[in-house]
Design a protein around this motif. Sequence first.
Motif, PDB file in Angstrom:
ATOM      1  N   ILE A   1      -6.870   0.547   1.089  1.00 49.86           N
ATOM      2  CA  ILE A   1      -8.193  -0.012   1.405  1.00 49.86           C
ATOM      3  C   ILE A   1      -8.208  -1.512   1.138  1.00 49.86           C
ATOM      4  CG2 ILE A   1     -10.620  -0.010   0.699  1.00 49.86           C
ATOM      5  CD1 ILE A   1     -10.289   3.012   0.111  1.00 49.86           C
ATOM      6  N   ILE A   2      -7.687  -1.918  -0.013  1.00 49.68           N
ATOM      7  CA  ILE A   2      -7.692  -3.328  -0.392  1.00 49.68           C
ATOM      8  C   ILE A   2      -6.762  -4.137   0.514  1.00 49.68           C
ATOM      9  CG2 ILE A   2      -6.975  -4.903  -2.255  1.00 49.68           C
ATOM     10  CD1 ILE A   2      -8.303  -2.693  -4.126  1.00 49.68           C
ATOM     11  N   SER A   3      -5.636  -3.545   0.912  1.00 47.35           N
ATOM     12  CA  SER A   3      -4.733  -4.217   1.847  1.00 47.35           C
ATOM     13  C   SER A   3      -5.427  -4.462   3.183  1.00 47.35           C
ATOM     14  CB  SER A   3      -3.463  -3.385   2.060  1.00 47.35           C
ATOM     15  OG  SER A   3      -2.723  -3.286   0.868  1.00 47.35           O
ATOM     16  N   ASP A   4      -6.143  -3.467   3.680  1.00 47.51           N
ATOM     17  CA  ASP A   4      -6.849  -3.609   4.961  1.00 47.51           C
ATOM     18  C   ASP A   4      -7.912  -4.700   4.898  1.00 47.51           C
ATOM     19  OD1 ASP A   4      -5.354  -1.586   6.028  1.00 47.51           O
ATOM     20  OD2 ASP A   4      -6.948  -0.097   6.089  1.00 47.51           O
ATOM     21  N   LYS A   5      -8.604  -4.785   3.784  1.00 47.59           N
ATOM     22  CA  LYS A   5      -9.692  -5.759   3.654  1.00 47.59           C
ATOM     23  C   LYS A   5      -9.193  -7.194   3.514  1.00 47.59           C
ATOM     24  CE  LYS A   5     -13.220  -2.744   1.568  1.00 47.59           C
ATOM     25  NZ  LYS A   5     -14.038  -2.497   0.349  1.00 47.59           N
ATOM     26  N   THR A   6      -7.933  -7.354   3.105  1.00 40.23           N
ATOM     27  CA  THR A   6      -7.452  -8.703   2.777  1.00 40.23           C
ATOM     28  C   THR A   6      -6.225  -9.129   3.579  1.00 40.23           C
ATOM     29  OG1 THR A   6      -6.118  -7.817   0.934  1.00 40.23           O
ATOM     30  CG2 THR A   6      -8.361  -8.525   0.425  1.00 40.23           C
ATOM     31  N   MET A   7      -5.834  -8.357   4.584  1.00 42.50           N
ATOM     32  CA  MET A   7      -4.634  -8.715   5.350  1.00 42.50           C
ATOM     33  C   MET A   7      -4.922  -9.863   6.315  1.00 42.50           C
ATOM     34  SD  MET A   7      -4.098  -5.700   8.221  1.00 42.50           S
ATOM     35  CE  MET A   7      -3.996  -4.325   7.082  1.00 42.50           C
ATOM     36  N   ILE A   8      -3.875 -10.647   6.598  1.00 45.83           N
ATOM     37  CA  ILE A   8      -3.975 -11.734   7.578  1.00 45.83           C
ATOM     38  C   ILE A   8      -3.045 -11.480   8.767  1.00 45.83           C
ATOM     39  CG2 ILE A   8      -4.639 -13.408   5.817  1.00 45.83           C
ATOM     40  CD1 ILE A   8      -1.813 -14.545   5.903  1.00 45.83           C
ATOM     41  N   GLN A   9      -2.184 -10.468   8.645  1.00 40.74           N
ATOM     42  CA  GLN A   9      -1.311 -10.074   9.755  1.00 40.74           C
ATOM     43  C   GLN A   9      -0.863  -8.640   9.546  1.00 40.74           C
ATOM     44  OE1 GLN A   9       3.087 -10.638  10.479  1.00 40.74           O
ATOM     45  NE2 GLN A   9       2.369 -12.511  11.494  1.00 40.74           N
ATOM     46  N   PHE A  10      -0.673  -7.897  10.639  1.00 38.05           N
ATOM     47  CA  PHE A  10      -0.176  -6.516  10.546  1.00 38.05           C
ATOM     48  C   PHE A  10       0.930  -6.313  11.572  1.00 38.05           C
ATOM     49  CE2 PHE A  10       0.190  -2.094  11.663  1.00 38.05           C
ATOM     50  CZ  PHE A  10       0.058  -1.433  10.458  1.00 38.05           C
ATOM     51  N   ARG A  11       1.987  -5.626  11.125  1.00 39.34           N
ATOM     52  CA  ARG A  11       3.073  -5.237  12.038  1.00 39.34           C
ATOM     53  C   ARG A  11       3.526  -3.837  11.701  1.00 39.34           C
ATOM     54  NH1 ARG A  11       7.899  -8.617  11.519  1.00 39.34           N
ATOM     55  NH2 ARG A  11       8.474  -7.843  13.564  1.00 39.34           N
ATOM     56  N   MET A  12       3.786  -3.035  12.736  1.00 36.96           N
ATOM     57  CA  MET A  12       4.417  -1.733  12.543  1.00 36.96           C
ATOM     58  C   MET A  12       5.910  -1.935  12.776  1.00 36.96           C
ATOM     59  SD  MET A  12       3.862   1.447  11.712  1.00 36.96           S
ATOM     60  CE  MET A  12       2.173   1.908  12.128  1.00 36.96           C
ATOM     61  N   LEU A  13       6.684  -1.858  11.710  1.00 30.63           N
ATOM     62  CA  LEU A  13       8.123  -2.096  11.790  1.00 30.63           C
ATOM     63  C   LEU A  13       8.847  -0.893  12.390  1.00 30.63           C
ATOM     64  CD1 LEU A  13       8.708  -3.707   8.270  1.00 30.63           C
ATOM     65  CD2 LEU A  13       7.967  -4.816  10.387  1.00 30.63           C
ATOM     66  N   ASN A  14       9.988  -1.144  13.011  1.00 30.43           N
ATOM     67  CA  ASN A  14      10.882  -0.108  13.537  1.00 30.43           C
ATOM     68  C   ASN A  14      10.266   0.730  14.664  1.00 30.43           C
ATOM     69  OD1 ASN A  14      12.966  -0.782  11.769  1.00 30.43           O
ATOM     70  ND2 ASN A  14      12.219   0.596  10.174  1.00 30.43           N
ATOM     71  N   ARG A  15       9.399   0.136  15.458  1.00 31.99           N
ATOM     72  CA  ARG A  15       8.790   0.864  16.572  1.00 31.99           C
ATOM     73  C   ARG A  15       9.842   1.325  17.584  1.00 31.99           C
ATOM     74  NH1 ARG A  15       4.288   3.844  17.544  1.00 31.99           N
ATOM     75  NH2 ARG A  15       2.415   2.839  16.776  1.00 31.99           N
ATOM     76  N   SER A  16      10.970   0.617  17.660  1.00 30.43           N
ATOM     77  CA  SER A  16      12.014   0.975  18.622  1.00 30.43           C
ATOM     78  C   SER A  16      12.800   2.207  18.180  1.00 30.43           C
ATOM     79  CB  SER A  16      12.973  -0.196  18.813  1.00 30.43           C
ATOM     80  OG  SER A  16      13.615  -0.520  17.589  1.00 30.43           O
ATOM     81  N   LYS A  17      12.592   2.639  16.930  1.00 28.82           N
ATOM     82  CA  LYS A  17      13.298   3.811  16.394  1.00 28.82           C
ATOM     83  C   LYS A  17      12.365   5.013  16.389  1.00 28.82           C
ATOM     84  CE  LYS A  17      16.222   0.853  13.543  1.00 28.82           C
ATOM     85  NZ  LYS A  17      16.696   0.520  12.178  1.00 28.82           N
TER      86      LYS A  17
END
Length: 620
Positions: free
Chosen positions: A70-86
């Motif tokens: 919850i705290i990560s979502d409220k304070t993030m400045i960028q999001f990436r889903m790693l390893n999408r190609s796998k």
Amino acid sequence: MFPKYDVIVVGAGHAGCEAAAAAANMGSKVLLVTMNMHTIAQMSCNPAMGGVAKGQIVREIDALGGQSGIISDKTMIQFRMLNRSKGPAMWSPRCQSDRMRFAEEWRLTLEQTPNVDFWQDTVRELIVKNGAVAGIKTSLGIEIQSKSVVLTNGTFLNGLIHIGEKNFGGGRVGEKSATGITEQLIELGFESGRMKTGTPPRIDGRSLDYTRMEEQPGDENPAKFSYTSTPKLEHQRSCWITYTNEEVHAALRTGFDKSPMFSGRIKGLGPRYCPSVEDKINRFADKDRHQIFVEPEGWNTVEIYVNGFSTSLPEDVQYKALRLIPGFENAKMFRPGYAIEYDYFPPTQLKLTLETHLIKNLFFAGQINGTTGYEEAACQGLIAGINAHQNTHELEPFVLKRSEAYIGVLVDDLVNKGTDEPYRMFTSRAEYRTLLRQDNADIRLTEKGYKLGLAAESRLQRVREKVANTELILKELKTIKAQPEEINEQLVQLGTATIREKQPLYQLLKRPDIEIDDIKNLKGSFAGFLNQFDEEALEQAMITVKYESYIEKEYLMVEKMNRLEDLEIIPNFDYDRVSALSFEGRQKLKSLRPGTLGQASRISGVSPSDVSVLMIYLGR
């Protein structure tokens, strides 16, 4: 002055915050003791949460009712889903965080938790009576009683900071170290050791030339960590990538004779998978460059974290080498990187609840157990906080199996195998990683969190709706059959083989080159039936279809292992009377006192033949 608390948590890092929040939200009266109220949940190293396997842990914490997601979502400045190609077992959410906002949000969350009290002080000693912890003594000479204590001291136990040939006591730069606890625990019979970690210099972002670097933007459609209704990230800040070169390496080598790591002044082992830059160029001398990730520390600050340049070399050497990196020619330094040595306690001295064997109601969580990483610390804090509450109120202990969560893998590894170097979680450590995906953490764990009193009923209802929708999608995919004349032309456009006879959409989705969105967009008599479902249920259904055989295989492996897990070993089992056990196996079993045959099988030094012998003695 102080009431008697159910749980005292010592330290307010990621482990301490989760421990305090968990115990308090379950109903315990909690005191959180920290040396500095202004550094609660400080991101001491890089301003990021998640990553490979770590992102899965954050989602598991959230599913159980913890706060990190919850705290990560409220304070993030960028999001990436790693390893999408796998494959989906490797997909790992990661975010860049606003360092100041992250700490602020944690503090506000704890302040708004009714059962949490705070005290700013240093804990010098534990109060121990009749083999059980009974409270703490602080540097002010104050004694505070409690029914249980969770130690989450991070890098502060006899912390020693190194910069070149200089060293000074400290748990973090600008903060003093903690003394007294290690010495007392050793007197009580605990075994301790030394570990080392490090951090890179911080740079003024205004002095960098980003045109000489590669931009690394966030995902076009950023996801979240929490399964709750946290805000979606609408705008993002980019990170950047640059590289070291031979000139940088040559400049760094000029300081090797003053390196505390190479001179032997640092005794503790550092993290294998996050080495210092001097260690990298020494160990991988054949590499002419190494990646440097340039990471902003927040929305509004100009401070930059130089990921990949962790070092304890003299500050002038750091500065000279930094300015030879492309884009850093005019770099201004806020502060140099440094290494820090600290005490830890081998985690084989713990139960799976993270309670110590030697002292009842005393729990260890985080770097005191030899781990590295915010996520690893946070999940241990959650488990320790839960079990401190359970112990205090004479309730059943809470333990996660290896087949249920990455958190279960981590705790099981620590307790049964121990570690002599900073432990970091990887997907490769989990034998059931196809089952332990980031997308299904809520399905695996929310009901457990709800039964503990951590996860709200609304969360459980949401999970049940997701499961019901997923099952409905799967049923429809098996029932609806596409005619060749309806879809063959569309299949050609998708670059996949045509069909000769009508075929269930379920079979089409099994093809590696067809995604759930492709099925959703097919035109025909069946068109539009998937539009009623949300993305989570659609993704869950797609993964179930595509990895059906792998998932079934892992469930069979789990069932086989659970037979051993169900075979309990009585607490005071006399291993000395089992003459057929190997000498090493007997010593390890006597020392670690496993609760089940499955746990015994994972102890380093206990052979398969030892397990077979025990199985016979247990009447199986």
